[in-house]
Design a protein around this motif. Structure first.
Motif, PDB file in Angstrom:
ATOM      1  N   TRP A 332       0.802  -1.227   0.000  1.00  0.00           N
ATOM      2  CA  TRP A 332       0.000   0.000   0.000  1.00  0.00           C
ATOM      3  C   TRP A 332       0.837   1.281   0.000  1.00  0.00           C
ATOM      4  N   THR A 333       2.168   1.153   0.127  1.00  0.00           N
ATOM      5  CA  THR A 333       3.010   2.356   0.049  1.00  0.00           C
ATOM      6  C   THR A 333       3.906   2.359  -1.182  1.00  0.00           C
ATOM      7  N   GLU A 334       4.173   1.183  -1.773  1.00  0.00           N
ATOM      8  CA  GLU A 334       5.076   1.124  -2.916  1.00  0.00           C
ATOM      9  C   GLU A 334       4.392   0.587  -4.178  1.00  0.00           C
ATOM     10  N   ARG A 335       3.841  -0.611  -4.083  1.00  0.00           N
ATOM     11  CA  ARG A 335       3.241  -1.192  -5.288  1.00  0.00           C
ATOM     12  C   ARG A 335       2.022  -0.387  -5.736  1.00  0.00           C
ATOM     13  N   LEU A 336       1.105  -0.142  -4.824  1.00  0.00           N
ATOM     14  CA  LEU A 336      -0.061   0.708  -5.086  1.00  0.00           C
ATOM     15  C   LEU A 336      -0.120   1.734  -3.956  1.00  0.00           C
ATOM     16  N   PRO A 337       0.542   2.884  -4.109  1.00  0.00           N
ATOM     17  CA  PRO A 337       0.726   3.820  -2.987  1.00  0.00           C
ATOM     18  C   PRO A 337      -0.562   4.539  -2.578  1.00  0.00           C
ATOM     19  N   THR A 338      -1.447   3.761  -2.051  1.00  0.00           N
ATOM     20  CA  THR A 338      -2.755   4.261  -1.613  1.00  0.00           C
ATOM     21  C   THR A 338      -2.674   4.905  -0.237  1.00  0.00           C
ATOM     22  N   TRP A 339      -1.829   4.382   0.631  1.00  0.00           N
ATOM     23  CA  TRP A 339      -1.743   4.862   2.004  1.00  0.00           C
ATOM     24  C   TRP A 339      -1.370   6.341   2.101  1.00  0.00           C
ATOM     25  N   PRO A 340      -0.363   6.827   1.364  1.00  0.00           N
ATOM     26  CA  PRO A 340      -0.044   8.255   1.478  1.00  0.00           C
ATOM     27  C   PRO A 340      -1.220   9.163   1.121  1.00  0.00           C
ATOM     28  N   LEU A 341      -1.982   8.797   0.095  1.00  0.00           N
ATOM     29  CA  LEU A 341      -3.139   9.607  -0.269  1.00  0.00           C
ATOM     30  C   LEU A 341      -4.207   9.540   0.813  1.00  0.00           C
ATOM     31  N   LEU A 342      -4.415   8.361   1.372  1.00  0.00           N
ATOM     32  CA  LEU A 342      -5.398   8.221   2.443  1.00  0.00           C
ATOM     33  C   LEU A 342      -4.999   9.069   3.646  1.00  0.00           C
ATOM     34  N   GLN A 343      -3.699   9.071   3.982  1.00  0.00           N
ATOM     35  CA  GLN A 343      -3.223   9.914   5.073  1.00  0.00           C
ATOM     36  C   GLN A 343      -3.461  11.392   4.796  1.00  0.00           C
ATOM     37  N   SER A 344      -3.214  11.817   3.546  1.00  0.00           N
ATOM     38  CA  SER A 344      -3.411  13.213   3.184  1.00  0.00           C
ATOM     39  C   SER A 344      -4.873  13.624   3.316  1.00  0.00           C
ATOM     40  N   LEU A 345      -5.776  12.724   2.886  1.00  0.00           N
ATOM     41  CA  LEU A 345      -7.202  13.001   3.035  1.00  0.00           C
ATOM     42  C   LEU A 345      -7.603  13.112   4.503  1.00  0.00           C
ATOM     43  N   ALA A 347      -5.795  13.945   7.137  1.00  0.00           N
ATOM     44  CA  ALA A 347      -5.102  14.922   7.972  1.00  0.00           C
ATOM     45  C   ALA A 347      -6.042  16.005   8.479  1.00  0.00           C
ATOM     46  N   GLY A 348      -6.078  16.161   9.802  1.00  0.00           N
ATOM     47  CA  GLY A 348      -6.882  17.205  10.417  1.00  0.00           C
ATOM     48  C   GLY A 348      -8.356  16.921  10.507  1.00  0.00           C
ATOM     49  N   ARG A 349      -8.785  15.739  10.125  1.00  0.00           N
ATOM     50  CA  ARG A 349     -10.206  15.404  10.157  1.00  0.00           C
ATOM     51  C   ARG A 349     -10.425  14.277  11.176  1.00  0.00           C
ATOM     52  N   PRO A 350     -11.674  14.064  11.622  1.00  0.00           N
ATOM     53  CA  PRO A 350     -11.921  13.005  12.598  1.00  0.00           C
ATOM     54  C   PRO A 350     -11.428  11.635  12.152  1.00  0.00           C
ATOM     55  N   MET A 351     -11.414  11.375  10.847  1.00  0.00           N
ATOM     56  CA  MET A 351     -10.995  10.056  10.378  1.00  0.00           C
ATOM     57  C   MET A 351      -9.507   9.798  10.582  1.00  0.00           C
ATOM     58  N   GLU A 352      -8.742  10.848  10.894  1.00  0.00           N
ATOM     59  CA  GLU A 352      -7.291  10.676  11.045  1.00  0.00           C
ATOM     60  C   GLU A 352      -6.955   9.670  12.135  1.00  0.00           C
ATOM     61  N   SER A 353      -7.761   9.643  13.182  1.00  0.00           N
ATOM     62  CA  SER A 353      -7.497   8.718  14.293  1.00  0.00           C
ATOM     63  C   SER A 353      -8.132   7.357  14.076  1.00  0.00           C
ATOM     64  N   ARG A 354      -8.745   7.139  12.897  1.00  0.00           N
ATOM     65  CA  ARG A 354      -9.450   5.886  12.633  1.00  0.00           C
ATOM     66  C   ARG A 354      -8.845   5.114  11.453  1.00  0.00           C
ATOM     67  N   ILE A 355      -7.610   5.424  11.077  1.00  0.00           N
ATOM     68  CA  ILE A 355      -6.956   4.671  10.006  1.00  0.00           C
ATOM     69  C   ILE A 355      -5.630   4.114  10.522  1.00  0.00           C
ATOM     70  N   ALA A 356      -5.242   2.966  10.003  1.00  0.00           N
ATOM     71  CA  ALA A 356      -3.989   2.346  10.427  1.00  0.00           C
ATOM     72  C   ALA A 356      -3.417   1.519   9.281  1.00  0.00           C
ATOM     73  N   LEU A 357      -2.103   1.433   9.237  1.00  0.00           N
ATOM     74  CA  LEU A 357      -1.380   0.595   8.286  1.00  0.00           C
ATOM     75  C   LEU A 357      -0.536  -0.379   9.075  1.00  0.00           C
ATOM     76  N   VAL A 358      -0.673  -1.673   8.796  1.00  0.00           N
ATOM     77  CA  VAL A 358       0.090  -2.695   9.512  1.00  0.00           C
ATOM     78  C   VAL A 358       0.850  -3.555   8.514  1.00  0.00           C
ATOM     79  N   ASP A 359       1.884  -4.209   9.015  1.00  0.00           N
ATOM     80  CA  ASP A 359       2.740  -5.004   8.134  1.00  0.00           C
ATOM     81  C   ASP A 359       2.146  -6.359   7.797  1.00  0.00           C
ATOM     82  N   SER A 360       1.488  -6.993   8.762  1.00  0.00           N
ATOM     83  CA  SER A 360       1.029  -8.362   8.545  1.00  0.00           C
ATOM     84  C   SER A 360      -0.423  -8.511   8.943  1.00  0.00           C
TER      85      SER A 360
END
Length: 375
Positions: A332-345, A347-360
């Protein structure tokens, strides 16, 4: 835990979807104003003749001619069963694997109700026939109603991921362990109901009540038919072999579509909400995941689901966005870099504390619990 039929009939509930519910309301003296969905009433003629049915609506209910005439005289509306259809547009309950795959052993997948419904859809979806499109709409609305009734009070976690994930792989086993952990944690697992990651998560939920060794053995058995290509029959038969060897599995929900009818539903979801309209299915699946969504590695479809889920989260103003956990940092950060865009969306909104990226995948249940404040 899935809360489903048979639910008890209540005086304020005017939907009647089983013979047991019908008999309950007759015993209490009235069917006035009721909606009776797809119940075979050919053996309930006396009850219909002797019970008030004013304002009732009978949707696809078989009944004797004198009973039908009497309820119409009462002012009831009677929508008779539609002949020669491979599905029931008025059905009151979700599908089961046994129902969709009936006839698999004798005639192969091509003879099953699931395959026959897909064939009907292929014949009618582009011919502009208003009757066929009406039947599809009625069916899908009935499915949505049944799904809502099933999930009352349930904490639903969606598991999204690619359909190409093959049985016998580490990724498939990981998705199955995820489904097992979620079900054992008291969540209702919901998937897109198809093969790959979806099947694996439903399998894990099915395995939840059994000892851990059962899942290992089931994974080994299923690996003999790693994909629904080239033979859906062999792929489905392996799943039913698992179900037959270990009956009494845990419940979960699958929400597939005949729009992608070349991809069969999986047999491990105990309740299957199958739709003709894919857009209704996609929106409905994510909207019902009230306890969060876990996104396993996938391609275009999974990316679409991430942002379909992120959009209402972005506009959520009450501080209650749906938790989102993305699994596999590299994907989600290299092959299909979706995570950085999700983080940008976020930022500063209530959803910021409701997203997570894990390795496994093994980290996902704990991450979900942290986001929901349960862990």
């Amino acid at each position: 835990m899935v809360h489903g039929h048979g639910r008890q009939a209540h005086s304020h509930d005017r939907e009647t979807e089983t013979l047991e519910e019908f008999d309950h309301f007759v015993a209490n003296g009235s069917l006035a104003g009721h909606r009776v969905q797809s119940v075979d009433l050919t053996d309930r003629t006396f009850a219909l003749l002797s019970t008030d049915t004013a304002g009732a609506v009978f949707l696809g209910c078989r009944m004797q001619p004198d009973a039908a005439a009497k309820v119409r005289t009462d002012g009831a509306l009677v929508f008779p069963p539609v002949p020669d259809l491979p599905f029931d547009p008025y059905r009151g309950l979700l599908y089961s694997p046994d129902e969709l795959f009936e006839g698999l052993a004798a005639g192969g997948y091509e003879a099953t109700p699931d395959a026959l419904a897909y064939d009907w859809f292929q014949r009618t979806k582009a011919d502009g026939d208003i009757f066929a499109s009406m039947l599809r709409s009625i069916h899908d609305d009935a499915i949505s109603d049944a799904l809502d009734e099933l999930l009352v009070g349930a904490r639903v976690v969606g598991v999204m991921g690619g359909h190409a994930m093959a049985r016998g792989t580490d990724a498939y086993a990981g998705a199955a362990r995820l489904g097992q952990a979620l079900a054992r944690g008291g969540f209702t697992v919901a998937t897109g109901g198809g093969p790959g990651a979806m099947e694996a998560a439903n399998l894990g939920a099915y395995a939840a009540p059994h000892p851990d060794a059962m899942l290992d053995e089931a994974l080994e058995l299923l690996a003999k038919a790693p994909s629904f290509v080239p033979s859906i029959s062999d792929w489905a038969a392996a799943a039913f072999e698992v179900r037959g060897r270990w009956p009494g599995g845990g419940d979960s929900v699958g929400i597939p579509t005949w729009f992608y009818g070349h991809e069969p539903p999986n047999a491990f979801a105990g309740h299957i909400a199958k739709y003709f309209a894919n857009a209704t299915r996609e929106d409905g699946l994510l909207a019902r995941c009230n306890a969060g969504v876990i996104f396993l590695p996938g391609a275009a479809g999974t990316v679409q689901e991430i942002f379909d889920n992120a959009t209402p989260n972005y506009y959520e103003s009450r501080g209650e966005p749906t938790p989102m956990v993305l699994v596999n940092r590299t994907h989600w950060t290299e092959r299909l870099p979706t995570w950085p865009l999700l983080q940008s969306l976020a930022a500063g909104r209530p959803m910021e504390s409701r997203i997570a990226l894990v390795d496994s995948v093994d980290e996902a249940p704990d991450a979900l619990r942290r986001l929901t404040g349960l862990g």
